[in-house]
Write a protein that holds these residues in place. Structure first.
Motif, PDB file in Angstrom:
ATOM      1  N   ILE A 156      89.484  73.650 110.922  1.00 54.85           N
ATOM      2  CA  ILE A 156      88.510  72.627 111.345  1.00 54.85           C
ATOM      3  C   ILE A 156      89.173  71.261 111.260  1.00 54.85           C
ATOM      4  O   ILE A 156      89.028  70.420 112.139  1.00 54.85           O
ATOM      5  N   GLY A 157      89.933  71.058 110.180  1.00 52.34           N
ATOM      6  CA  GLY A 157      90.579  69.762 110.000  1.00 52.34           C
ATOM      7  C   GLY A 157      91.963  69.731 110.615  1.00 52.34           C
ATOM      8  O   GLY A 157      92.790  68.922 110.204  1.00 52.34           O
ATOM      9  N   PHE A 158      92.217  70.625 111.596  1.00 52.04           N
ATOM     10  CA  PHE A 158      93.584  70.702 112.106  1.00 52.04           C
ATOM     11  C   PHE A 158      94.036  69.375 112.697  1.00 52.04           C
ATOM     12  O   PHE A 158      95.166  68.953 112.514  1.00 52.04           O
ATOM     13  N   TRP A 159      93.099  68.724 113.419  1.00 60.49           N
ATOM     14  CA  TRP A 159      93.453  67.401 113.928  1.00 60.49           C
ATOM     15  C   TRP A 159      93.054  66.380 112.882  1.00 60.49           C
ATOM     16  O   TRP A 159      92.132  65.585 113.060  1.00 60.49           O
ATOM     17  N   GLN A 160      93.773  66.394 111.773  1.00 58.08           N
ATOM     18  CA  GLN A 160      93.327  65.639 110.604  1.00 58.08           C
ATOM     19  C   GLN A 160      93.439  64.137 110.830  1.00 58.08           C
ATOM     20  O   GLN A 160      92.920  63.356 110.043  1.00 58.08           O
ATOM     21  N   HIS A 161      94.165  63.722 111.904  1.00 61.40           N
ATOM     22  CA  HIS A 161      94.242  62.287 112.169  1.00 61.40           C
ATOM     23  C   HIS A 161      92.896  61.741 112.601  1.00 61.40           C
ATOM     24  O   HIS A 161      92.664  60.541 112.521  1.00 61.40           O
ATOM     25  N   ASP A 240      79.292  70.541 112.770  1.00 61.25           N
ATOM     26  CA  ASP A 240      80.444  69.657 112.588  1.00 61.25           C
ATOM     27  C   ASP A 240      81.761  70.411 112.718  1.00 61.25           C
ATOM     28  O   ASP A 240      82.786  69.829 113.057  1.00 61.25           O
ATOM     29  N   ALA A 241      81.718  71.720 112.390  1.00 62.40           N
ATOM     30  CA  ALA A 241      82.953  72.497 112.445  1.00 62.40           C
ATOM     31  C   ALA A 241      83.514  72.547 113.856  1.00 62.40           C
ATOM     32  O   ALA A 241      84.669  72.929 114.046  1.00 62.40           O
ATOM     33  N   MET A 242      82.707  72.142 114.842  1.00 62.64           N
ATOM     34  CA  MET A 242      83.197  72.159 116.219  1.00 62.64           C
ATOM     35  C   MET A 242      84.272  71.106 116.450  1.00 62.64           C
ATOM     36  O   MET A 242      84.840  71.012 117.526  1.00 62.64           O
ATOM     37  N   GLU A 243      84.540  70.282 115.418  1.00 59.75           N
ATOM     38  CA  GLU A 243      85.652  69.329 115.503  1.00 59.75           C
ATOM     39  C   GLU A 243      86.992  70.048 115.602  1.00 59.75           C
ATOM     40  O   GLU A 243      87.984  69.468 116.021  1.00 59.75           O
ATOM     41  N   GLY A 244      87.032  71.289 115.189  1.00 59.12           N
ATOM     42  CA  GLY A 244      88.284  72.038 115.253  1.00 59.12           C
ATOM     43  C   GLY A 244      88.633  72.340 116.710  1.00 59.12           C
ATOM     44  O   GLY A 244      87.797  72.247 117.598  1.00 59.12           O
ATOM     45  N   PRO A 245      89.876  72.737 116.959  1.00 61.01           N
ATOM     46  CA  PRO A 245      90.270  73.132 118.305  1.00 61.01           C
ATOM     47  C   PRO A 245      89.368  74.262 118.802  1.00 61.01           C
ATOM     48  O   PRO A 245      88.951  75.118 118.014  1.00 61.01           O
ATOM     49  N   THR A 246      89.086  74.303 120.095  1.00 63.90           N
ATOM     50  CA  THR A 246      88.108  75.260 120.626  1.00 63.90           C
ATOM     51  C   THR A 246      88.454  76.725 120.355  1.00 63.90           C
ATOM     52  O   THR A 246      87.552  77.505 120.056  1.00 63.90           O
ATOM     53  N   PRO A 247      89.734  77.148 120.421  1.00 66.58           N
ATOM     54  CA  PRO A 247      90.000  78.552 120.093  1.00 66.58           C
ATOM     55  C   PRO A 247      89.527  78.899 118.678  1.00 66.58           C
ATOM     56  O   PRO A 247      89.080  80.024 118.424  1.00 66.58           O
TER      57      PRO A 247
END
Lengths: 631, 550
Positions: A156-161, A240-247
């Motif tokens: 979920i936090g992969f795009w942590q920037h 909110d978890a949809m913030e992660g990349p779609t896959p």
């Protein structure tokens, strides 16, 4: 054959280790390593499945004892696996859908510089999820349970920037902690009650425990399930978890991880069967979440958040079915599998749309995309038909059975649950039609973004479309195949047991009603969004719409009740710590320091006073020795 | 019998004496460790007399190392030969015991001395004096500090290589001390190892007045305590008519076989026993540094050359506690209901006073001195268990503690500024930023002193507290834990000071030592960690060695 079970987990675990420790030199091939090891796990799963089919119905439980993990007296925790029909179903779903999504991600994440790490996390997730469903005891299950939580947090936090992604990851993790606490308490209760963690002995000896204890175990298990599966009251993290990349949303937050709660309840069926109170709470949670998610899904303009609401609602169906007991377990799992296909397909479709639209997620800025991305349109459309329960497609079979089973619960309860399930079906049809129309039909509404880039919608590369096509096949045919001759129910029966429910309505009447409410939902949505143009700016909307846009005020509720309350509690504890605890500590320290300062003055440096002290000491010592004898 | 007849009989029997004196029977093999060390010391004196000045350092260093290593090998040989267990015996006409505790402690003393020799021989820390490498010891001990003779000696590059034979004499005395099996041997051993220590304390190259002051204090107070001990020996002889341990123990137990008529009048007088044993205890408690006989410790630790402090703190404690154990467990077990309550008090006061006074110390050597007092208290708690576990736990604690102490003082020799060693704690601020490795090593030793798990300090403290609790001294354990908590404060404070404060602009630098000191420190760390991580083998060893011969 049993030795292969460990390999199922080992393959993705190896992938995670290699990818996460391998460093930059693997950047160019990392994603393929991830795909190959996920695929290898799937192949092993298929081989085991073939082996299992060759065995008789009752002999289909394979076991592998890897090693004794914590052998301390009566406390025996083993790393041992149990592959039965229920686990097998999950293994195929996890590795199958997982492999497809790995392949999809090679296209979706092509331009991300941290792609290798992403695949490492995905493999880690697969390993943990497989551990969760293959464990033969609750403690090992808990390891997998925490493992998927970790992978979910990382992805979920992969795009942590993006601060929003980092916050969402933390939120998911923290909310899940509440649920995990429930699960860990359940495991402790089990150990104190039954003296073991293993599924077999625990579930076979439920008659040894009082109903109160079983209810407590059931409710704490349910709390764990609510956390992982985003059920009310622990549902707030999923949107909110949809913030992660779609896959990630497709694999973890739609098809597999969020269904772990359903697995847990189905696996622990014997406990719930013995505790009607716990079962009642389960069905209430399922029914409430079913409506909650559906209503939220109606109001969201963000395509992924609309789908997240839908996921929540569909899992509500599964939890509801699982709460019905032996008449529902098989259908819960069946819906879980069909949902895995069509919801993963829908998310991948949404990802494909975003991929073509410069990562725009607002459906009000879509419109008319069917001509630009035909494959996405068709596969998404088939997923759409499946989820609303269009007759003949997967969702129709599985959802219809759940609604039927809900009526079959009997009495007023049955009527209420059946009614809610039917209402949910209508709302599902409404919000999914809304998504469909806003995205693919009507006028094109997209505009240049802030930097003036006009989106150029285009079809996604083959690496993305092929997984979508495969999943679309699943969305269309899986339900029919499963229902053929009640194949799926019979397959699961040795594990979950099965009873035919006795519905007050005939099967035909329920099916008719389901189709009818679906048509009504579709028609309503069409009337609202199909007949007139969709405004680009969201209208103010009714009170309910505004509440639903804010996720029915879940965060406001949490903030006021839990966050504020927690803050007050910590503040008072800090105050207590500062004044009382620190006061005592500092006071002691100060008095020791003062004493030390006074005592050191005795050490004046004169040998004569030292000699006096020795002489005095010797005198006291001798006197005391003599005194001891005298006393 | 009239007195005239007595005299007469003395006269008449005198003629027969040459026939009746039994030839002393000395078991050279079993006394080999001690004999080797004394022999090496004597050879050292000869070397000092006959070798040219420039060859002395290397010859003395080699001789000391070889002598100590050979003595250690002899200890190992005796232990392997079963003398520590089933063949334990009393050698040299009843004067010296060769048994488990004696061999264990002798081994520990020899190892510690071996490492101490490394720190004694260090010649790279002090800046070169007129182009010659010098060690921590005075150029010419006899010269008046600051006088012309001293300056001439410094200019000529003299060094006091006599420290090596002096050290060996001290070691020899220490080897006998825990093995002494009669009170006179005990006293002689005490003096044999004390006198060299007084001399060593006076030999510092820098701050010579402080060093000489410490030596004089140590000598005066040491003589005072020896007087107590000797008076106690006399009273005990009066009580039992013998100075051998087993003889006294028999009288205490009331199992004595034949009574000398001349002593029948005083023999068995409990007042003599109580006062005598209390006075002997005073002498030993002085050596272990127990309150209220501890006051020499901080002054002497601070004034003595730091290598000597390290050696003295480590080895003296081992030897003195060995003697104390033997006295209490072999001679006085029959009257433990008399000495236990008194020693309880001593242990409690020692633990608390050591820990509390250390809190406000500002000099690292003084702080370590008070820390050693607190540790003496902890060890006393183990001694008071009065069980076999008590013996073995004390043996283990002594071995562990001595290496930590030696290592810690070796680190102190490294931290220097223009005036020599920078022992004021404020100068240690921020040392971890400048010399992380040195600070980390010192932190390991401090953690071991504080008894943090995974260091030998924890294993040792756990062992003695467990033994004390098992021996019915639970209250001592409670006090010990409280004292440990207080002590942890000042150990951790140094770590905080080293790692979490800004370095001072004119702070000390860490000198790069020769391989000698590095070896000493590395051995200290290795033993500290090894006994902390895997203590079981050594606990077993101490357990096997925990039985006294009587």
């Amino acid at each position: 054959m049993e030795n292969l079970i460990g390999l199922l987990i080992a393959a993705p675990l190896l992938g995670a280790a290699v990818l996460l420790c391998g460093g930059r030199r693997l950047d160019r091939v990392g994603h393929w390593i991830g795909c190959v090891l996920a695929g290898a796990s799937f192949v092993i799963g298929v081989v085991l499945f073939a082996h299992m089919l060759a065995l008789g119905g009752e002999e289909r439980t394979l076991r592998e004892h890897l090693f004794s993990w914590v052998p301390v007296g009566g406390f025996q925790a083993d790393v041992a696996f149990q592959l039965d029909q229920l686990s097998m179903t999950f293994v195929l779903l996890i590795t199958g859908v997982g492999t497809l999504i790995h392949v999809y991600s090679t296209g979706y994440m092509e331009h991300d510089e941290r792609r290798r790490r992403f695949f490492g996390y995905l493999n880690l997730f697969l390993a943990a999820m497989l551990l969760l469903v293959l464990a033969d005891n609750y403690l090992l299950l808990y390891v997998g349970w925490e493992g998927v939580g970790l992978a979910s947090y990382l992805l979920i936090g992969f795009w942590q920037h993006k601060p929003s992604a980092a916050t969402a990851a933390k939120k998911a993790f923290i909310v899940n902690r509440v649920g995990d606490m429930g699960l860990s308490i359940a495991i402790m209760l089990m150990f104190t009650t039954f003296g073991t963690f293993a599924f077999g002995p625990v579930l076979a000896s439920t008659d040894r425990a009082s109903e109160g204890v079983l209810t407590a175990i059931g409710l704490t298990l349910l709390l764990g399930a609510c956390g992982k599966s985003a059920q009310v009251p622990l549902q707030s993290w999923l949107g909110d978890a949809m913030e992660g990349p779609t896959p990630v949303s497709a694999l973890i937050h739609a098809a597999t991880m969020v269904t772990a709660g359903v697995y847990l309840i189905t696996r622990s069926g014997a406990i719930f069967n013995a505790s009607p109170d716990a079962q009642l709470v389960v069905v209430v949670v399922g029914a409430v979440t079913l409506l909650f998610g559906a209503i939220v899904g109606c109001a969201k303009d963000d395509i992924k958040k609309a789908l997240a609401g839908s996921t929540m609602s569909q899992i509500g169906y599964m939890i509801l079915a699982a709460g019905l007991g032996p008449i529902g377990y098989a259908f819960a799992i069946m819906h879980l599998v069909t949902h895995g296909f069509f919801k993963a397909g829908l998310f991948l479709g949404a990802g494909s749309v975003m991929h073509g639209m410069n990562d725009e997620v607002d459906m009000r800025k879509y419109g008319g995309l069917r001509t630009y991305m035909p494959i996405t349109f068709v596969t998404f459309g088939l997923g759409y038909l499946a989820i609303i329960g269009f007759p003949g497609l997967s969702g129709f079979f599985s959802k219809d059975k759940i609604i039927e089973a809900a009526f079959a619960k009997g009495g007023t309860e049955g009527w209420i649950l059946g009614g809610v399930a039917l209402l949910g079906a209508a709302i599902t049809a409404y919000y999914m039609t809304r998504v469909m129309i806003m995205t693919f039909f009507g006028e094109k509404r997209w505009q240049p973004d802030a930097e003036g880039n006009e989106p150029h919608p285009h079809e996604s590369p083959k690496s993305m479309t092929i997984p979508m096509i495969v999943l679309a096949f699943g969305s269309v045919f899986a339900g029919g195949l499963f229902s053929l001759n009640e194949a799926f129910v019979k397959w699961l029966e040795p594990v979950t047991s099965f009873e035919h429910g006795h519905s007050p309505l005939s099967a035909g009447a329920v099916t008719g009603a389901t189709v009818a409410v679906m048509v009504i939902g579709v028609a309503l949505a069409w009337a609202q969004y199909g007949r007139r143009p969709v405004p680009v700016a969201a209208p103010r909307g009714s009170l309910l719409t505004r509440a639903a846009r804010r996720d029915l005020l879940q965060d406001d509720f949490n903030h006021v009740v839990l966050v504020r309350g927690g803050e007050h509690l910590t503040r008072s504890l800090v105050y207590l710590d500062h004044t009382v605890v620190d006061g005592v500590v500092n006071g002691t320290a100060a008095s020791v320091g003062g004493l030390s300062g006074r005592l050191r003055k005795v050490q004046n440096g004169y040998a004569r006073s030292y000699a006096v002290s020795m002489f005095g000491g010797a005198a006291v010592l001798i006197a005391a020795t003599l005194l001891m004898r005298a006393v | 019998m009239s007195s005239a007849a007595t005299v007469h009989s003395l006269w008449t029997t005198a003629a027969e004496i040459p026939d009746k004196i039994p030839a002393p029977h000395i078991e050279y093999g079993q006394l080999a460790p001690t004999l080797i060390v004394f022999g090496a010391a004597l050879v050292g004196i000869l070397l000092e007399a006959f070798l040219p000045r420039r060859a002395r350092y290397h010859a003395q260093l080699l001789l000391s190392l070889v002598g100590l290593a050979a003595a250690f090998a002899a200890v190992i040989g005796l232990a392997a030969g079963g003398y520590a267990t089933d063949k334990a015996r009393i050698a040299a006409m009843g004067a010296v015991a060769v048994d488990g505790p004696a061999l264990f402690l002798q081994g520990a003393i020899l190892l510690v001395s071996l490492v101490a020799v490394f720190t004694f021989a260090e010649r790279r820390l002090d800046p070169r004096a007129h182009g010659k490498r010098v060690d921590s010891f005075a150029a010419q001990a006899g010269a008046v500090p600051g006088g012309a003779a001293e300056q001439a000696a410094v200019k000529a590059g003299f060094t006091t290589t006599e420290v090596f034979p002096i050290l060996l004499f001290a070691v020899g005395g220490m080897l006998v001390f825990p093995a002494a099996n009669d009170l006179l041997t005990l006293f002689v051993a005490l003096e044999v190892f004390s006198l060299p220590l007084y001399v060593l304390c006076a030999l510092a190259r820098r701050q010579r007045l402080l060093s000489q002051e410490s030596a004089v204090k140590y000598f005066l107070l040491g003589a005072f305590s020896s007087a107590f001990l000797l008076f106690g020996v006399a009273l005990l002889y009066g009580y039992a008519g013998t100075v051998t341990y087993s003889g006294i123990a028999e009288v205490v137990d009331g199992t004595v076989r034949n009574v000398t008529p001349a002593l029948a009048g005083t023999m068995g007088n409990d007042a003599l026993l109580l006062i005598g044993s209390a006075m002997v205890l005073v002498g030993l408690l002085f050596k272990v540094g127990a309150v209220p006989f501890h006051m020499w410790t901080p002054d002497v630790y601070q004034g003595a050359p730091t290598p000597v402090t390290g050696f003295m703190a480590a080895a003296t404690k081992v030897a003195a506690f060995g003697a104390l154990l033997r006295l209490l467990y072999v001679v006085l077990p029959g009257m433990r209901w008399d000495w236990r309550p008194v020693m309880w008090g001593v242990a409690i006061v020692t633990m608390l006073a050591g820990a509390i006074v250390a809190v406000t110390q500002t000099d690292v050597k003084r702080m370590l001195a008070y820390s050693s007092i607190a540790h003496a208290g902890f060890i006393l708690a183990g001694v008071l268990a009065a069980t076999p576990d008590g013996v073995s736990s004390v043996l283990f604690y002594l071995a562990a503690y001595s290496f930590v102490t030696l290592g810690a003082f070796a680190v102190v020799t490294l931290v220097r500024d223009a005036g020599g060693e920078a022992t004021h704690l404020s100068k240690w601020a921020g040392l971890g930023r400048r010399s992380p490795l040195t600070a980390a090593v010192f932190a390991v030793f401090l953690l071991a002193f504080a008894g943090i798990p995974l260091t030998s300090g924890f294993s040792g403290k756990f062992a003695v507290f467990q033994a004390a609790a098992g021996g019915g001294a639970g209250e001592l354990v409670v006090v010990g834990v409280i004292a440990s908590a207080i002590a942890a404060f000042f150990y951790i404070r140094v770590i905080v000071l080293m790692f979490f404060s800004e370095p001072r602009p004119e702070g000390p630098t860490v000198a790069v030592p020769s391989p000698l000191t590095m070896t000493a420190i590395a051995l200290g760390v290795a033993v500290t960690v090894a006994l902390g991580v895997a203590p079981q083998y050594f606990l077993d060893l101490a357990g096997q060695a925990g039985v006294f011969v009587r």
